[in-house]
Design a protein around this motif. Structure first.
Motif, mmCIF file in Angstrom:
data_model
loop_
_atom_site.group_PDB
_atom_site.id
_atom_site.type_symbol
_atom_site.label_atom_id
_atom_site.label_comp_id
_atom_site.label_asym_id
_atom_site.label_seq_id
_atom_site.Cartn_x
_atom_site.Cartn_y
_atom_site.Cartn_z
ATOM 1 N N ASP A 116 54.210 -35.458 55.749
ATOM 2 C CA ASP A 116 55.019 -34.609 54.743
ATOM 3 C C ASP A 116 56.561 -34.470 55.577
ATOM 4 O OD1 ASP A 116 55.778 -33.036 52.580
ATOM 5 O OD2 ASP A 116 55.284 -31.203 53.915
ATOM 6 N N SER A 117 57.592 -34.981 54.732
ATOM 7 C CA SER A 117 58.673 -34.823 55.176
ATOM 8 C C SER A 117 59.090 -33.387 55.567
ATOM 9 C CB SER A 117 59.778 -35.425 54.362
ATOM 10 O OG SER A 117 59.538 -36.860 54.181
ATOM 11 N N ALA A 118 59.049 -32.532 54.669
ATOM 12 C CA ALA A 118 59.292 -31.124 54.849
ATOM 13 C C ALA A 118 58.645 -30.666 56.150
ATOM 14 C CB ALA A 118 59.104 -30.251 53.723
ATOM 15 N N ARG A 119 57.392 -30.956 56.195
ATOM 16 C CA ARG A 119 56.703 -30.032 57.392
ATOM 17 C C ARG A 119 57.189 -30.757 58.849
ATOM 18 N NH1 ARG A 119 52.818 -27.707 59.992
ATOM 19 N NH2 ARG A 119 51.237 -28.938 61.347
ATOM 20 N N THR A 120 57.532 -32.207 58.725
ATOM 21 C CA THR A 120 57.989 -32.888 59.714
ATOM 22 C C THR A 120 59.369 -32.266 60.459
ATOM 23 O OG1 THR A 120 56.956 -34.979 59.032
ATOM 24 C CG2 THR A 120 58.516 -35.328 60.729
ATOM 25 N N LEU A 121 60.111 -31.946 59.303
ATOM 26 C CA LEU A 121 61.246 -31.388 59.849
ATOM 27 C C LEU A 121 61.191 -30.022 60.293
ATOM 28 C CD1 LEU A 121 64.375 -31.591 59.685
ATOM 29 C CD2 LEU A 121 64.473 -30.418 57.409
ATOM 30 N N LEU A 122 60.386 -29.376 59.873
ATOM 31 C CA LEU A 122 60.058 -28.014 60.488
ATOM 32 C C LEU A 122 59.528 -28.361 61.747
ATOM 33 C CD1 LEU A 122 58.217 -26.008 57.642
ATOM 34 C CD2 LEU A 122 60.590 -25.735 58.570
ATOM 35 N N VAL A 123 58.747 -29.114 62.095
ATOM 36 C CA VAL A 123 58.117 -29.527 63.504
ATOM 37 C C VAL A 123 59.203 -29.801 64.283
ATOM 38 C CG1 VAL A 123 56.761 -31.024 64.793
ATOM 39 C CG2 VAL A 123 55.847 -30.152 62.656
ATOM 40 N N LEU A 124 60.046 -30.775 63.884
ATOM 41 C CA LEU A 124 61.257 -31.321 64.596
ATOM 42 C C LEU A 124 61.950 -30.093 65.292
ATOM 43 C CD1 LEU A 124 62.287 -34.836 63.034
ATOM 44 C CD2 LEU A 124 60.763 -34.335 64.877
ATOM 45 N N ARG A 125 62.389 -29.448 64.174
ATOM 46 C CA ARG A 125 63.395 -28.387 64.480
ATOM 47 C C ARG A 125 62.771 -27.254 65.497
ATOM 48 N NH1 ARG A 125 65.407 -26.794 58.601
ATOM 49 N NH2 ARG A 125 67.196 -28.305 58.337
ATOM 50 N N LYS A 126 61.335 -26.925 65.348
ATOM 51 C CA LYS A 126 60.588 -26.210 66.361
ATOM 52 C C LYS A 126 60.601 -27.006 67.740
ATOM 53 C CE LYS A 126 55.989 -24.022 67.345
ATOM 54 N NZ LYS A 126 54.690 -23.807 67.038
ATOM 55 N N ILE A 127 60.526 -28.156 67.760
ATOM 56 C CA ILE A 127 60.209 -29.092 69.065
ATOM 57 C C ILE A 127 62.070 -28.570 69.689
ATOM 58 C CG2 ILE A 127 60.500 -31.111 70.294
ATOM 59 C CD1 ILE A 127 58.185 -31.770 68.233
ATOM 60 N N ARG A 128 62.848 -29.062 68.766
ATOM 61 C CA ARG A 128 64.326 -28.792 69.318
ATOM 62 C C ARG A 128 64.649 -27.584 69.971
ATOM 63 N NH1 ARG A 128 69.618 -30.617 65.792
ATOM 64 N NH2 ARG A 128 71.232 -30.166 67.373
ATOM 65 N N GLU A 129 63.872 -26.475 69.396
ATOM 66 C CA GLU A 129 64.189 -25.124 70.082
ATOM 67 C C GLU A 129 63.372 -25.015 71.292
ATOM 68 O OE1 GLU A 129 62.698 -22.524 66.964
ATOM 69 O OE2 GLU A 129 64.227 -22.757 65.606
ATOM 70 N N VAL A 133 64.416 -43.158 56.946
ATOM 71 C CA VAL A 133 64.262 -41.710 57.562
ATOM 72 C C VAL A 133 63.047 -40.951 56.987
ATOM 73 C CG1 VAL A 133 65.420 -39.478 57.793
ATOM 74 C CG2 VAL A 133 66.863 -41.751 57.960
ATOM 75 N N LEU A 134 62.454 -40.217 57.660
ATOM 76 C CA LEU A 134 61.321 -39.309 57.343
ATOM 77 C C LEU A 134 61.961 -37.908 57.407
ATOM 78 C CD1 LEU A 134 58.468 -38.789 56.391
ATOM 79 C CD2 LEU A 134 57.700 -38.682 58.783
ATOM 80 N N ALA A 135 62.528 -37.610 58.709
ATOM 81 C CA ALA A 135 62.987 -36.327 58.937
ATOM 82 C C ALA A 135 64.124 -36.425 59.776
ATOM 83 C CB ALA A 135 61.793 -35.123 59.193
#
Length: 167
Positions: free
Chosen positions: A38-51, A68-70
């Motif tokens: 899921d693109s929206a969930r993947t974006l949230l995961v990427l943001r969490k990892i980046r933090e 592009v997925l996220a």
């Protein structure tokens, strides 16, 4: 950044562990991918990892065919980067095969002001990691692999698929 600053930084997630060559040679083929993430969930995961991971300037998840997925990056053309990440992963696979050094684990590029690395996450997904401008290659390698490890330990399946697997 001085050497003391580097050693005193606290990484909030565990560093990846290198797998012995003997274990890699005998490991089974990668598991077939599940439903597309899921693109929206993947974006949230990427943001969490980046933090969580110091020295990572951005993350992008792409499909193996360059879509592009996220995207959690600043000032990069996401569509172009996703397309180039697919090309880089393909070239890395061909290069390592020709060099007879095993399966490609990543493709890393060094620019005058930073690094970018492409990792195959599974058969259909690629992770692109961007390093901050002042990072060294060694620290970037650790940070990028830490981001990859965190991503691999996250369920990116759509919510409906996750609910169905629990029932």
């Amino acid at each position: 950044m001085s050497g003391t600053d580097t050693h005193s930084q606290h990484l909030r997630a565990p560093l990846p562990v290198r797998t012995p060559a003997s274990a890699i040679a005998s490991s089974p083929e990668p598991v077939a991918p599940g439903p597309p993430p899921d693109s929206a969930r993947t974006l949230l995961v990427l943001r969490k990892i980046r933090e969580q991971v110091d020295q990572v300037a951005g993350l992008l998840m792409a499909t193996h065919d360059g879509l592009v997925l996220a995207n959690d990056t600043d000032s990069v053309e996401a569509d172009s980067v996703a397309a180039m990440s697919a090309a880089a992963a393909g070239l890395a696979a061909q290069f390592t095969a020709q060099a007879r050094i095993g399966e490609a684990r990543s493709a890393m590029f060094e620019g005058s002001s930073g690094y970018v690395c492409v990792f195959p996450v599974e058969a259909t997904l690629l992770l692109v990691v961007f390093g901050q401008p002042d990072i060294t290659m060694g620290l970037f390698t650790l940070a990028a692999k830490q981001a990859l490890t965190l991503l691999r330990h996250t369920d990116l399946a759509p919510e409906a698929s996750r609910r169905a697997s629990r029932e």
